[in-house]
Write an enzyme that holds these catalytic residues in place. Structure first.
Site, PDB file in Angstrom:
ATOM      1  N   ASN A   1       0.875  -1.175   0.000  1.00 33.28           N
ATOM      2  CA  ASN A   1       0.000   0.000   0.000  1.00 33.28           C
ATOM      3  C   ASN A   1       0.915   1.227   0.000  1.00 33.28           C
ATOM      4  O   ASN A   1       1.504   1.566   1.022  1.00 33.28           O
ATOM      5  CB  ASN A   1      -0.870  -0.055   1.264  1.00 33.28           C
ATOM      6  CG  ASN A   1      -1.849   1.095   1.348  1.00 33.28           C
ATOM      7  OD1 ASN A   1      -1.824   2.000   0.517  1.00 33.28           O
ATOM      8  ND2 ASN A   1      -2.699   1.060   2.359  1.00 33.28           N
TER       9      ASN A   1
ATOM     10  N   LYS B   1       3.229   0.746   3.247  1.00 32.82           N
ATOM     11  CA  LYS B   1       2.877  -0.305   4.209  1.00 32.82           C
ATOM     12  C   LYS B   1       2.913  -1.630   3.474  1.00 32.82           C
ATOM     13  O   LYS B   1       2.517  -1.694   2.299  1.00 32.82           O
ATOM     14  CB  LYS B   1       1.455  -0.086   4.730  1.00 32.82           C
ATOM     15  CG  LYS B   1       1.330   1.088   5.657  1.00 32.82           C
ATOM     16  CD  LYS B   1      -0.077   1.083   6.243  1.00 32.82           C
ATOM     17  CE  LYS B   1      -0.470   2.477   6.667  1.00 32.82           C
ATOM     18  NZ  LYS B   1      -1.872   2.771   6.485  1.00 32.82           N
TER      19      LYS B   1
ATOM     20  N   ARG C   1      -2.702  -2.060  -3.326  1.00 33.02           N
ATOM     21  CA  ARG C   1      -3.898  -1.260  -3.084  1.00 33.02           C
ATOM     22  C   ARG C   1      -3.836  -0.061  -4.018  1.00 33.02           C
ATOM     23  O   ARG C   1      -2.856   0.677  -4.019  1.00 33.02           O
ATOM     24  CB  ARG C   1      -3.922  -0.787  -1.634  1.00 33.02           C
ATOM     25  CG  ARG C   1      -5.145   0.008  -1.355  1.00 33.02           C
ATOM     26  CD  ARG C   1      -5.196   0.509   0.048  1.00 33.02           C
ATOM     27  NE  ARG C   1      -6.470   1.179   0.253  1.00 33.02           N
ATOM     28  CZ  ARG C   1      -6.777   1.818   1.358  1.00 33.02           C
ATOM     29  NH1 ARG C   1      -5.933   1.864   2.354  1.00 33.02           N
ATOM     30  NH2 ARG C   1      -7.944   2.403   1.471  1.00 33.02           N
TER      31      ARG C   1
ATOM     32  N   LEU D   1     -15.867   3.283  10.275  1.00 24.67           N
ATOM     33  CA  LEU D   1     -15.728   4.545  11.008  1.00 24.67           C
ATOM     34  C   LEU D   1     -14.323   4.651  11.577  1.00 24.67           C
ATOM     35  O   LEU D   1     -13.988   4.005  12.577  1.00 24.67           O
ATOM     36  CB  LEU D   1     -16.766   4.616  12.142  1.00 24.67           C
ATOM     37  CG  LEU D   1     -18.225   4.328  11.753  1.00 24.67           C
ATOM     38  CD1 LEU D   1     -19.134   4.413  12.970  1.00 24.67           C
ATOM     39  CD2 LEU D   1     -18.708   5.281  10.663  1.00 24.67           C
TER      40      LEU D   1
ATOM     41  N   ASN E   1     -10.542   7.383  10.890  1.00 24.11           N
ATOM     42  CA  ASN E   1     -10.180   8.757  10.584  1.00 24.11           C
ATOM     43  C   ASN E   1     -10.913   9.192   9.311  1.00 24.11           C
ATOM     44  O   ASN E   1     -11.501  10.256   9.249  1.00 24.11           O
ATOM     45  CB  ASN E   1      -8.656   8.845  10.444  1.00 24.11           C
ATOM     46  CG  ASN E   1      -8.229  10.278  10.378  1.00 24.11           C
ATOM     47  OD1 ASN E   1      -8.886  11.161  10.939  1.00 24.11           O
ATOM     48  ND2 ASN E   1      -7.158  10.528   9.665  1.00 24.11           N
ATOM     49  N   GLY E   2     -10.890   8.309   8.312  1.00 21.66           N
ATOM     50  CA  GLY E   2     -11.788   8.444   7.158  1.00 21.66           C
ATOM     51  C   GLY E   2     -12.971   7.530   7.434  1.00 21.66           C
ATOM     52  O   GLY E   2     -12.778   6.438   7.958  1.00 21.66           O
TER      53      GLY E   2
ATOM     54  N   ARG F   1     -10.061   9.650  20.073  1.00 18.49           N
ATOM     55  CA  ARG F   1      -9.738   9.390  21.490  1.00 18.49           C
ATOM     56  C   ARG F   1      -9.518  10.698  22.232  1.00 18.49           C
ATOM     57  O   ARG F   1     -10.024  10.897  23.336  1.00 18.49           O
ATOM     58  CB  ARG F   1      -8.492   8.506  21.611  1.00 18.49           C
ATOM     59  CG  ARG F   1      -8.810   7.038  21.411  1.00 18.49           C
ATOM     60  CD  ARG F   1      -7.563   6.252  21.193  1.00 18.49           C
ATOM     61  NE  ARG F   1      -6.890   6.680  19.950  1.00 18.49           N
ATOM     62  CZ  ARG F   1      -5.970   5.992  19.319  1.00 18.49           C
ATOM     63  NH1 ARG F   1      -5.561   4.852  19.822  1.00 18.49           N
ATOM     64  NH2 ARG F   1      -5.426   6.425  18.217  1.00 18.49           N
TER      65      ARG F   1
ATOM     66  N   GLY G   1     -11.096   2.017  13.149  1.00 12.76           N
ATOM     67  CA  GLY G   1     -10.649   2.496  14.460  1.00 12.76           C
ATOM     68  C   GLY G   1     -11.768   2.794  15.455  1.00 12.76           C
ATOM     69  O   GLY G   1     -11.797   2.242  16.555  1.00 12.76           O
TER      70      GLY G   1
ATOM     71  N   GLU H   1     -14.574  -0.300  15.608  1.00 11.29           N
ATOM     72  CA  GLU H   1     -14.133  -1.521  16.300  1.00 11.29           C
ATOM     73  C   GLU H   1     -13.901  -1.294  17.788  1.00 11.29           C
ATOM     74  O   GLU H   1     -14.075  -2.201  18.599  1.00 11.29           O
ATOM     75  CB  GLU H   1     -12.804  -2.017  15.694  1.00 11.29           C
ATOM     76  CG  GLU H   1     -12.963  -2.580  14.299  1.00 11.29           C
ATOM     77  CD  GLU H   1     -11.625  -2.759  13.590  1.00 11.29           C
ATOM     78  OE1 GLU H   1     -10.589  -2.958  14.264  1.00 11.29           O
ATOM     79  OE2 GLU H   1     -11.606  -2.708  12.348  1.00 11.29           O
TER      80      GLU H   1
HETATM   81  P1  AMP Z   1      -8.480   4.261  11.463  1.00 11.97           P
HETATM   82  O1  AMP Z   1      -8.491   5.385  10.479  1.00 11.97           O
HETATM   83  O2  AMP Z   1      -9.399   3.138  11.138  1.00 11.97           O
HETATM   84  O3  AMP Z   1      -7.096   3.805  11.838  1.00 11.97           O
HETATM   85  O4  AMP Z   1      -9.083   4.886  12.829  1.00 11.97           O
HETATM   86  C1  AMP Z   1      -8.427   5.898  13.505  1.00 11.97           C
HETATM   87  C2  AMP Z   1      -9.398   6.550  14.482  1.00 11.97           C
HETATM   88  O5  AMP Z   1      -9.901   5.560  15.400  1.00 11.97           O
HETATM   89  C3  AMP Z   1      -8.705   7.612  15.334  1.00 11.97           C
HETATM   90  O6  AMP Z   1      -9.458   8.800  15.334  1.00 11.97           O
HETATM   91  C4  AMP Z   1      -8.707   6.998  16.706  1.00 11.97           C
HETATM   92  O7  AMP Z   1      -8.829   7.951  17.714  1.00 11.97           O
HETATM   93  C5  AMP Z   1      -9.924   6.118  16.686  1.00 11.97           C
HETATM   94  N1  AMP Z   1      -9.867   5.135  17.749  1.00 11.97           N
HETATM   95  C6  AMP Z   1      -8.998   4.126  17.916  1.00 11.97           C
HETATM   96  N2  AMP Z   1      -9.231   3.490  19.083  1.00 11.97           N
HETATM   97  C7  AMP Z   1     -10.260   4.137  19.675  1.00 11.97           C
HETATM   98  C8  AMP Z   1     -10.971   3.980  20.912  1.00 11.97           C
HETATM   99  N3  AMP Z   1     -10.666   3.034  21.774  1.00 11.97           N
HETATM  100  N4  AMP Z   1     -11.969   4.843  21.186  1.00 11.97           N
HETATM  101  C9  AMP Z   1     -12.275   5.826  20.319  1.00 11.97           C
HETATM  102  N5  AMP Z   1     -11.652   6.014  19.146  1.00 11.97           N
HETATM  103  C10 AMP Z   1     -10.667   5.195  18.832  1.00 11.97           C
END
Ligand code: AMP
Length: 399
Positions: free
Chosen positions: A7, A14, A90, A208, A210-211, A284, A330, A333
């Protein structure tokens, strides 16, 4: 058969190496700050980690370092790179050219290049990754797995914008959708969890992170999704605005004197949860600030969960109900509180989660109340595995 998944981003790469006999990850890693000062390779194998800080001026050097890591006498997992049977890439944007993953050929490369116009921030780097691998592994088949492909099944009424038709014809301006590899993985995995054929299920897949995007999937086929011509449309995200009245954009450009590039940068990098909360794009941090009483952080989270809920309602209407609502990425899950807030007050639609079951974090599970009509699943996404599976299947079918 060993499949390497790549990727390629603008300054990062990555990778994951899979043994497709058991779909196990043999090694994975990240090359960061390519072409910048302080470049590093972080290579992981089993529980071990190996970090190399060295000058990495370009992607060719980055891929060479990946191969070096994979075949390293102490930290490597391969004797020679000739053990790699195929590489899966990717690739962001396939325009309307591909609705499935495909073996890389000159024609496919031409098409990915043609679609740079639609994916200017990603396609050029994806192309670099493919060209470097073609050069370093000339006899190894390569497969392109597109973010847009899964959404090509949408009906025209879902993807056409309400602008004169000639602009679709002239410039291919339309909704394409992204995160397709993740939504496809989620759909297939949900069918396994529910023990039903995928072509008998209605699924609302919520990626759900960052994107963020949501897809409405009927019988395994995407029928609508929230992202559009670019990944800016739909839900409000970490730094992206999501849906807006287009006049907001022209008015801001006029008032602030911004160029098109400045405006694009603003909408992609300074808006969303970051812009509303004024705290961070990281959910977070925003949750922490909200728990400490920061009103704008609370508003940002309220707005995010409200829009997710609104689209779930819309897709319930599109699908005429759903068998499962799935949370991934993120936030999806890991954040029990966001899932609870999104699902609150949706019992009329058959969605009701069980508080105890919802305490899961990062693992697969059904968090719906036993009495609820719609199953609510948490499924960790795995785009790399999906890319490896496509690569394996396509290469084997050609043999
Ligand atoms: P991703 O783009 O799928 O890697 O997701 C990143 C987002 O997931 C970031 O904004 C993180 O803050 C959020 N995230 C990861 N773990 C948690 C958690 N335990 N509670 C709330 N948000 C989380």
């Amino acid at each position: 058969m060993k499949v390497l998944v790549i990727n390629c981003g603008s300054s990062s790469l990555k990778y994951q190496l899979f043994d497709m006999l058991n779909e196990k990850v043999m090694a994975k890693g990240l090359v960061e700050r390519i072409g910048l000062s302080g470049s590093t390779l972080t290579h992981r194998f089993g529980e071990e980690k190996y970090v190399k800080k060295t000058e990495i001026p370009n992607h060719e050097k980055a891929v060479s370092l990946v191969f070096e890591g994979l075949t390293h006498p102490e930290n490597g997992v391969l004797k020679a790179i000739s053990e790699i049977s195929a590489v899966g890439h990717r690739v962001l944007h396939a325009g309307e050219d591909f609705s499935d993953s495909i073996l890389l050929s000159d024609d496919v490369m031409k098409s990915v290049k043609k679609n740079i116009e639609l994916g200017p921030l990603h396609n050029p780097h994806n192309i670099t990754g493919m060209e470097v691998c073609q050069h370093l592994l000339p006899n190894v088949p390569q497969v392109c797995v597109f973010d847009t492909a899964f959404h090509q099944s949408m009906p025209k009424k879902a993807w056409l914008y309400g602008i004169p038709y000639e602009y679709y014809q002239k410039y291919k301006i339309r909704k394409y959708g992204f995160h397709g590899t993740s939504h496809r993985y989620i759909t297939e995995q949900a069918a396994k969890v529910l023990k039903k054929p995928v072509n008998e299920l209605k699924i609302i897949s919520c990626h759900l992170g960052n994107g963020s995007s949501i897809a409405a999937v009927n019988n395994g086929k995407c029928v609508d999704t929230t992202m559009g011509l670019t990944p800016l449309e739909g839900l409000m995200m970490g730094t992206r605005s999501g849906d807006l009245d287009p006049t907001v954009v022209t008015l801001l450009m006029k008032k602030e004197g911004w160029s098109c590039d400045e405006t694009n940068d603003f909408l992609n990098k300074k808006c969303g949860v970051l812009g509303v909360s004024g705290v961070s794009s990281d959910f977070r941090d925003v949750e922490t600030a909200a728990n400490e009483g920061n009103e704008r952080a609370k508003l940002a989270l309220d707005k995010f969960t409200y829009i997710v809920k609104k689209y779930i309602g819309a897709y319930m209407a599109v699908l005429n109900g759903a068998d499962a609502l799935v949370f991934t990425a993120g936030v999806g899950e890991n954040s029990a509180s966001m899932r609870a807030e999104i699902c609150k007050g949706m019992d009329y639609l058959g969605i009701k989660i069980n508080e105890g079951k919802n305490s899961v974090r990062g693992i697969e599970g059904d968090i719906a109340d036993d009495s609820a009509k719609v199953r609510v699943l948490v499924i960790p996404t795995n785009e790399e595995l999906m890319i490896a599976r496509d690569t394996y299947n396509i290469v084997n079918a050609k043999k």
